[in-house]
Design a protein around this motif. Structure first.
Motif, mmCIF file in Angstrom:
data_model
loop_
_atom_site.group_PDB
_atom_site.id
_atom_site.type_symbol
_atom_site.label_atom_id
_atom_site.label_comp_id
_atom_site.label_asym_id
_atom_site.label_seq_id
_atom_site.Cartn_x
_atom_site.Cartn_y
_atom_site.Cartn_z
ATOM 1 N N GLN A 1 123.546 52.944 48.238
ATOM 2 C CA GLN A 1 123.142 52.353 49.519
ATOM 3 C C GLN A 1 121.945 53.082 50.120
ATOM 4 N N LEU A 2 121.900 54.390 49.964
ATOM 5 C CA LEU A 2 120.800 55.177 50.529
ATOM 6 C C LEU A 2 119.587 55.234 49.601
ATOM 7 N N GLY A 3 119.718 54.697 48.385
ATOM 8 C CA GLY A 3 118.617 54.763 47.428
ATOM 9 C C GLY A 3 118.288 56.191 47.046
ATOM 10 N N VAL B 1 132.463 60.940 58.289
ATOM 11 C CA VAL B 1 131.855 62.127 57.698
ATOM 12 C C VAL B 1 130.346 61.931 57.595
ATOM 13 N N VAL B 2 129.630 63.034 57.693
ATOM 14 C CA VAL B 2 128.175 63.011 57.605
ATOM 15 C C VAL B 2 127.771 63.386 56.181
ATOM 16 N N VAL B 3 126.884 62.590 55.622
ATOM 17 C CA VAL B 3 126.386 62.818 54.264
ATOM 18 C C VAL B 3 124.859 62.933 54.301
ATOM 19 N N ALA B 4 124.314 63.423 53.206
ATOM 20 C CA ALA B 4 122.866 63.517 53.072
ATOM 21 C C ALA B 4 122.488 62.963 51.703
ATOM 22 N N GLY B 5 121.611 61.969 51.699
ATOM 23 C CA GLY B 5 121.072 61.430 50.456
ATOM 24 C C GLY B 5 119.709 62.053 50.215
ATOM 25 N N LEU C 1 127.578 53.753 57.514
ATOM 26 C CA LEU C 1 128.226 53.007 56.445
ATOM 27 C C LEU C 1 129.715 52.913 56.759
ATOM 28 N N VAL C 2 130.218 51.686 56.848
ATOM 29 C CA VAL C 2 131.605 51.457 57.258
ATOM 30 C C VAL C 2 132.315 50.689 56.150
#
Length: 185
Positions: A104-106, A72-76, A141-142
């Motif tokens: 993880q993405l801060g 899945v695609v996420v946005a931070g 991210l896995v």
């Protein structure tokens, strides 16, 4: 060729069927340089109307649930900056967006990317997004549980077809970060 997992009518080493893949996925297979040979990435032909996990498992076997992963695609977001990323977790789990992904993405906030963003940025079809062939600058991210599998079933970039990929190969993708607890049950 017999598929390394599942019971599929047609299984082909991915380098031998690049025309079945979207352009970014085909290019990723073509340029593959991980320690796992590209020939061990296997394409299986599946029906597009059965692409979504619950329907897929109904038709291809519920035993694949523990050996399937979703990408899945996420946005931070932090300030005015948005960082896209992909998350790969077992199909029986959900992505810990507000915990593991955000940290993880801060980011101050993280959420699933809108469908048009996910498909437009990846060049892949919704319901078929795969960790192979994602934009090069994206973190991938896995979940560690995915990496531990001998083979994992993931999308192929299209709703038709799936890829069977050695779990450890996903840890070798560009910008891959293996995380404990990315997927929660």
């Amino acid at each position: 060729m017999r598929a390394p997992l599942g019971d599929f009518d047609h299984a082909t080493p991915a380098p031998d069927c690049l025309d079945e893949l979207t352009a970014p996925v085909a290019e990723a297979v073509r340029r593959w340089s991980g320690s796992v040979p590209a020939e061990q990435i296997v394409y299986v032909d599946t029906r597009p109307e059965w692409a979504d996990t619950p329907v897929f498992l109904e038709h291809y076997g519920k035993d694949l649930l523990d050996r399937s992963a979703n990408c899945v695609v996420v946005a931070g977001k932090r300030g005015g900056e948005t960082t896209p990323a992909a998350c790969v977790v077992l199909s029986a789990a959900r992505v810990d967006v507000n915990g593991a992904v955000r940290r993880q993405l801060g980011a101050r906030k993280a959420s699933f990317a809108p469908m048009d963003t996910a498909t437009g940025e990846t060049g892949m079809e919704y319901g078929g997004i795969t960790p192979l062939g994602l934009p090069g600058e994206w973190p991938v991210l896995v979940d560690s549980a995915v990496v531990d599998l001998p083979y994992v079933l993931v999308g192929s970039g299209r709703r038709r077809g799936k890829l069977l990929v050695p779990g450890k190969a996903l840890a070798q993708l560009p910008n891959a970060v293996v995380l404990e607890g990315l997927g929660v049950v």
